[in-house]
Design an enzyme around this catalytic site. Structure first.
Site, short mmCIF file in Angstrom:
data_model
loop_
_atom_site.label_atom_id
_atom_site.label_comp_id
_atom_site.label_asym_id
_atom_site.label_seq_id
_atom_site.Cartn_x
_atom_site.Cartn_y
_atom_site.Cartn_z
N PHE A 11 53.60 36.93 39.57
CA PHE A 11 54.68 37.46 40.38
C PHE A 11 54.69 36.85 41.80
CE2 PHE A 11 54.72 41.15 43.49
CZ PHE A 11 56.07 41.07 43.79
N ASP A 31 48.17 28.22 35.08
CA ASP A 31 48.19 29.62 34.65
C ASP A 31 47.88 29.69 33.16
OD1 ASP A 31 49.92 32.29 36.03
OD2 ASP A 31 49.17 32.39 33.97
N THR A 95 37.52 37.25 35.30
CA THR A 95 38.65 36.52 35.88
C THR A 95 38.44 36.33 37.38
OG1 THR A 95 40.10 37.59 34.30
CG2 THR A 95 41.17 36.57 36.18
N TYR A 149 37.23 46.14 40.69
CA TYR A 149 38.17 45.21 41.33
C TYR A 149 37.75 44.94 42.77
CZ TYR A 149 42.52 42.82 42.27
OH TYR A 149 43.43 41.86 42.58
N LYS A 153 36.32 41.33 44.18
CA LYS A 153 37.05 40.62 45.24
C LYS A 153 36.20 40.51 46.50
CE LYS A 153 40.67 38.76 43.83
NZ LYS A 153 40.75 37.30 44.02
#
Ligand code: UDP
Length: 320
Positions: A11, A31, A95, A149, A153
């Protein structure tokens, strides 16, 4: 100029690519289409300056090859959405960490300027509002998968700063707050696309908890403008910036505004967190950035208010 964007069919990346191409920049998007979508970049594919590589950003050989020939690397590939994060912490951690390490290695090998996308989630449930870039992190226990998360990060940020110190990597880190706009999907739990789609369909508008939690929503066009300027600004190098709006709204107010702007007959319903997510889920009661650093560095301004944002998102879903 040649710019590589990981997570290039996502996005935010799709809006960034649009902005760069309009400025005559050559863009390569990489991607694996796990959460990114071809339809986000369909309109860019006829542009001779745009190239898409369908591959995992953690593929060292491919990323090395692309970054070797780049001036800037935007590392935007990351796990997205609270729902996906809670449901699949293994995917989130792999990821976020593996791909970031690959990006850092490639960028530092060739001295390519890198933008690392991070998140307001790293402040966790701190109540030291508004959050400044040096505010302490306050996270919950590891049994609660939401925190994977923020943890992953935070490791990304620490690793990136270490690459800068040890290997001279030119770096900017941006912490995105709630970023919204056309092409964001409600599939991974994000509140604005979910509520707008519900309102347009005449379905109940689902507010989680008591709805008095607050967020600040920023249009993606303001966000991508800011990150383009940040990588070009020498005084931003080596620093971390909050990126987003500082205008707080409650989720109840958001739901009312969605209903009013779309003219929807939908009812607004409240759903307990344990039904919406999982037992023990912890939500942030409030989240507001201090944006003085980015204002000072690149003259950042929020140009669209909540009603304009909702109208833009609603128009997108109607076109879809
Ligand atoms: N939320 C909601 N209804 C929904 C989806 C989300 O009330 O259908 C709430 C969610 O619990 C949170 C806020 O909206 O308090 C923002 O959620 P989102 O997942 O968009 O972003 P977050 O700020 O939590 O990362």
């Amino acid at each position: 100029m040649h710019i590589v964007i990981t997570g290039g069919a996502g996005f935010i990346a799709s809006h960034l690519a649009e902005l760069l191409l309009a400025d005559g920049v050559r863009v390569t998007a990489i991607d694996d289409l796990s959460t990114g979508a071809l339809k986000n970049i369909e309109h860019l594919r006829s542009n001779p300056n745009f190239k898409l590589v369908i591959e995992d950003a953690a593929n060292e050989t491919v990323l090395d090859h692309l970054v070797r020939d780049a001036d800037v690397l935007y590392h935007l590939a990351a796990a997205v959405g609270v729902r996906l994060i809670v449901e699949d912490p293994v995917h989130t951690i792999e990821t976020n960490i593996l791909a970031t390490e690959t990006a850092l290695k490639a960028a530092s090998r060739y001295g390519v300027r890198m933008f690392l996308a991070s998140t307001s989630e790293v402040y966790g449930k701190s109540s030291a509002m508004p959050f400044r870039e040096d505010t302490d992190m306050v996270l919950g226990p590891t049994m609660n998968s939401r925190w994977c998360y923020a943890c992953s990060k935070a490791i990304d940020e620490i690793l990136a700063l270490a690459y800068r110190r040890k290997r001279g990597l030119p770096l900017v880190i941006g912490r995105f707050f709630n970023t919204v706009g056309p092409r964001q999907t409600g599939q991974y739990g994000m509140v604005v696309p979910r509520l707008v789609e519900q309102a347009l369909a005449g379905d109940p508008i689902t507010v989680y908890g008591d709805g008095e939690q607050t967020r600040c929503f920023c249009h993606v066009s303001d966000v991508v403008n800011a990150i383009y300027r940040l990588v070009l600004e020498p005084k931003a190098e080596g620093r971390i910036f909050n990126i987003g709006s500082d205008h707080e709204v409650t989720i109840n107010q958001l739901a009312e505004t969605v209903k009013a702007v779309t003219g929807s007959p939908s009812d607004i319903v409240h759903i307990p967190y344990e039904k919406a997510y999982e037992k023990g889920f912890e939500d942030m009661r409030a989240r507001q950035p201090d944006i003085s650093a980015i204002k000072e560095a690149v003259g950042f301004e929020v140009t669209r208010d909540l009603e304009e944002i909702i109208r833009d998102v609603a128009d997108y879903f109607k076109r879809e």
